[in-house]
Design a protein around this motif. Sequence first.
Motif, PDB file in Angstrom:
ATOM      1  N   VAL A   1      25.866  33.262  -7.421  1.00  0.00           N
ATOM      2  CA  VAL A   1      26.971  33.198  -8.370  1.00  0.00           C
ATOM      3  C   VAL A   1      27.056  34.451  -9.238  1.00  0.00           C
ATOM      4  O   VAL A   1      28.152  34.979  -9.491  1.00  0.00           O
ATOM      5  CB  VAL A   1      26.856  31.939  -9.258  1.00  0.00           C
ATOM      6  CG1 VAL A   1      27.928  31.922 -10.335  1.00  0.00           C
ATOM      7  CG2 VAL A   1      26.925  30.683  -8.400  1.00  0.00           C
TER       8      VAL A   1
ATOM      9  N   ARG B   1      24.768  23.334  -9.571  1.00  0.00           N
ATOM     10  CA  ARG B   1      25.777  24.407  -9.479  1.00  0.00           C
ATOM     11  C   ARG B   1      26.578  24.503 -10.777  1.00  0.00           C
ATOM     12  O   ARG B   1      26.870  25.611 -11.257  1.00  0.00           O
ATOM     13  CB  ARG B   1      26.699  24.173  -8.295  1.00  0.00           C
ATOM     14  CG  ARG B   1      27.837  25.203  -8.193  1.00  0.00           C
ATOM     15  CD  ARG B   1      28.553  25.124  -6.887  1.00  0.00           C
ATOM     16  NE  ARG B   1      27.756  25.670  -5.798  1.00  0.00           N
ATOM     17  CZ  ARG B   1      27.692  26.970  -5.501  1.00  0.00           C
ATOM     18  NH1 ARG B   1      28.370  27.853  -6.223  1.00  0.00           N
ATOM     19  NH2 ARG B   1      26.957  27.392  -4.508  1.00  0.00           N
ATOM     20  N   ASP B   2      26.914  23.367 -11.356  1.00  0.00           N
ATOM     21  CA  ASP B   2      27.645  23.386 -12.625  1.00  0.00           C
ATOM     22  C   ASP B   2      26.833  24.066 -13.719  1.00  0.00           C
ATOM     23  O   ASP B   2      27.369  24.835 -14.522  1.00  0.00           O
ATOM     24  CB  ASP B   2      27.993  21.953 -13.042  1.00  0.00           C
ATOM     25  CG  ASP B   2      28.704  21.901 -14.380  1.00  0.00           C
ATOM     26  OD1 ASP B   2      29.855  22.375 -14.459  1.00  0.00           O
ATOM     27  OD2 ASP B   2      28.108  21.385 -15.355  1.00  0.00           O
TER      28      ASP B   2
ATOM     29  N   GLU C   1      26.965  27.875 -13.063  1.00  0.00           N
ATOM     30  CA  GLU C   1      28.288  28.443 -13.343  1.00  0.00           C
ATOM     31  C   GLU C   1      28.576  28.449 -14.836  1.00  0.00           C
ATOM     32  O   GLU C   1      29.164  29.404 -15.361  1.00  0.00           O
ATOM     33  CB  GLU C   1      29.348  27.657 -12.574  1.00  0.00           C
ATOM     34  CG  GLU C   1      29.266  27.874 -11.054  1.00  0.00           C
ATOM     35  CD  GLU C   1      30.264  27.016 -10.294  1.00  0.00           C
ATOM     36  OE1 GLU C   1      30.835  26.083 -10.912  1.00  0.00           O
ATOM     37  OE2 GLU C   1      30.466  27.258  -9.081  1.00  0.00           O
ATOM     38  N   ARG C   2      28.176  27.391 -15.555  1.00  0.00           N
ATOM     39  CA  ARG C   2      28.386  27.350 -17.003  1.00  0.00           C
ATOM     40  C   ARG C   2      27.602  28.448 -17.709  1.00  0.00           C
ATOM     41  O   ARG C   2      28.097  29.086 -18.650  1.00  0.00           O
ATOM     42  CB  ARG C   2      27.971  25.987 -17.559  1.00  0.00           C
ATOM     43  CG  ARG C   2      28.976  24.884 -17.314  1.00  0.00           C
ATOM     44  CD  ARG C   2      28.619  23.615 -18.088  1.00  0.00           C
ATOM     45  NE  ARG C   2      27.440  22.940 -17.570  1.00  0.00           N
ATOM     46  CZ  ARG C   2      26.274  22.888 -18.174  1.00  0.00           C
ATOM     47  NH1 ARG C   2      26.091  23.510 -19.333  1.00  0.00           N
ATOM     48  NH2 ARG C   2      25.253  22.217 -17.640  1.00  0.00           N
TER      49      ARG C   2
ATOM     50  N   ALA D   1      29.139  31.874 -17.027  1.00  0.00           N
ATOM     51  CA  ALA D   1      30.344  32.043 -17.839  1.00  0.00           C
ATOM     52  C   ALA D   1      29.985  32.291 -19.299  1.00  0.00           C
ATOM     53  O   ALA D   1      30.610  33.119 -19.978  1.00  0.00           O
ATOM     54  CB  ALA D   1      31.230  30.811 -17.707  1.00  0.00           C
TER      55      ALA D   1
END
Length: 462
Positions: free
Chosen positions: A18, A79-80, A83-84, A87
Amino acid sequence: MTSPLDLAGRVVELVRQVAGPGAEAEVGTERAELALTRFANSFIHQNLADVATTVRLRLHLDGRTATGSSTVVSAEGVRDLVERTVAAVRHCPPDPGWPGLTPPTSVDDDGNWDEATAAAGPEERAERVREFVEAVGGLEAAGYCRTGRREGAFANTAGHAVTGRSTEAAMDGIARCGGADGVARLGSFRLADLHGGVLGARASVKARAGVAPVELPPGRYEVVLEPTAVADLLQNLATYGFNGKAYNEQRSFAVPGEEQFDRSVTLLDDPLAGPALPFDAEGTRRTPMALVEHGVTRTVTHDRRTAAEAGTASTGHAVPGGASFGAVPLHLGLAPAASPNGVTRPGEVSGPVVDADTAALVGQVRRGLLVTDLWYTRVLDPRSLVVTGLTRNGVWLIEDGEVAAAVQNFRFTQSYPQALAPGAVLGIGRHPALQSQTFSSAWWSAPPVWLASWNFTGGASG
């Protein structure tokens, strides 16, 4: 079921996918199982168990650092989390103090593990509760017995990966008699070390001896602090004194190389003596280390960030949230007595004095106080570590080596380093007890201590 190490490795790979190859990431995973048997009014009223797996991610990307955590460890949940955090890091301020990642190193120990404790069920805990209730002899009893197990792992994008596990057991109980409370508590990584009957008997004699306390005026008194009270000293010394972040920011009393304590005082942080994983939150190997030797402050504890600021190496004391909180020795112990300041003769155990070490110290006091517990303590001045708080669960007047009367609770205001300063420690017991705090957090190893002076500022109800 995915192992903690496999889960950590999976998160590291997701970060690479990611965030790209330039990202630096460290991942800690932990599966913790806590089981608790609670009792009140001398009856068990609750059995509960909790199982949770936690993933903590710290990410450094483009000169910025962000952290995230989750207890959702499904593929979507992991995965969340990644990704969080990716970000979030783009909105964080620059982090010029980023110390880099722990390089690949070996960890020789996998932690203190006891199979019987790991497998213990409510029956084993209930048996210790039964022993406690029977031992208090008809007094009202309340408390808990708990067991726990942890399996943890750490991995980072530098190729470092370690794993470990540990167990723990603790019992904390109170007996009540005529409005007076007597307490007994003990922790270990083995449930077999906890004897409900012994703890119940201790709580019972303290409760009975605490009825109808007299009121004494405020002032400075010699004190014998039992291990339950000494544990509070150690907790505050660890959090505010030997914390590398507090030291770097000049908020700590610690001055390495100076004789700041009595020569009888040696403070050792030993995570391998009790329940703990063999590595810290950054994957650095934990090892025993002396913070104070024979009264001389030797060092403070560091994680990678505070160590880089101080120009030294991590001591293996990183904790989750350490960027704001610091590096804390969570397993601080006061070394048992050695001549000439230690216990010099066996003591006769009687009344509220529940062990021979404490009895030997009490027997040498001309006029002073025996204190069971310190609680609700708050730091007034971090630099000098002036603390205010209350006594609890039993205070007694000592006259000519004998317990003369129960005393009402006091409020105190006291500098903890000053209480342990050169010449202030008159005696230390020979057998430390392991005092538990909360599951998977801190453990303090403490014998009873006889101090020359403690500043009591007034009475306190309760």
